[in-house]
Design an enzyme around this catalytic site. Sequence first.
Site, PDB file in Angstrom:
ATOM      1  N   CYS A   1       0.829  -1.209   0.000  1.00  0.00           N
ATOM      2  CA  CYS A   1       0.000   0.000   0.000  1.00  0.00           C
ATOM      3  C   CYS A   1       0.863   1.258   0.000  1.00  0.00           C
ATOM      4  CB  CYS A   1      -0.998  -0.024   1.147  1.00  0.00           C
ATOM      5  SG  CYS A   1      -2.319   1.214   0.920  1.00  0.00           S
TER       6      CYS A   1
ATOM      7  N   HIS B   1      -3.559  -4.992   0.439  1.00  0.00           N
ATOM      8  CA  HIS B   1      -3.092  -5.354   1.785  1.00  0.00           C
ATOM      9  C   HIS B   1      -3.118  -6.871   1.984  1.00  0.00           C
ATOM     10  CE1 HIS B   1      -2.826  -1.384   3.825  1.00  0.00           C
ATOM     11  NE2 HIS B   1      -3.700  -1.030   2.904  1.00  0.00           N
TER      12      HIS B   1
ATOM     13  N   GLU C   1      -1.446  -8.549   3.976  1.00  0.00           N
ATOM     14  CA  GLU C   1      -1.309  -8.900   5.397  1.00  0.00           C
ATOM     15  C   GLU C   1      -2.663  -9.132   6.055  1.00  0.00           C
ATOM     16  OE1 GLU C   1      -1.744  -4.377   5.747  1.00  0.00           O
ATOM     17  OE2 GLU C   1      -1.091  -5.865   4.266  1.00  0.00           O
TER      18      GLU C   1
END
Length: 241
Positions: free
Chosen positions: A111, A214, A216
């Site tokens: 990001c 994202h 994660e």
Amino acid sequence: MRIGIAADANLEPTSIINLKLAHFAPKPFIDVMVKHDVLPVIIPILPAKLASESVAGLDGLIMPGGHDIAADYLGEEPQPGLGGTYRPRDESEFALIKAALDQHIPMLGVCRGIQVINVALGGSVYQDLPSQYPGKNLLQHAQKTLGDLPTHHVAIDPNSALGKTLGKESFVNSRHHQAVREVAPSLKVVAKAPDGVVEAVENEDASIQAVQWHPENLWQNDESQERIFTDFFKRVQARRQ
């Protein structure tokens, strides 16, 4: 294997004095590193003069998401749509990227990470994608649903390292309003959203790779998104040998 992660800062109001501007790394990054026996090293927000020493001894570096890049670090004046910024983090991260390049340390950006890496290498970003993007039919890149749910697809170059990781398409989440504009000379676009917005870049040997979404927040329920991290760890390990 020791991989650094650049810290974010808590800019939210708090009555707890030790949480004011506290440096932190998002837990999902730590979790995926620990799961794969990688030692996370959180690098606090520091003056640029300490960048080289901060990355010395690291095998890799992750640049995570966060606030907007301040306009002066883009060589511009602030647009009306520019969001919250924190110049100490900009100073720290631009210096960390330069130090990592100097020391040939592989990097993964997420990001904000794709944006700051691209700018540090000579590219540019849209300060505010909705108001500055010249294309038509812009998607909702700042999703309104939960941040760990995918919302739009990206088309991936199947011959890229990312393409070998994910295939020619991926369904991703999206929480940004800044985005890559002009791509840095040493990077190439390897993924785009249906509206043409750049979603991933990498250099020739993928020692630098960055995505706009994202992973994660997706890897816990999507093995393909976990491979973004594990393939990065493999590239880092290969450079150690």
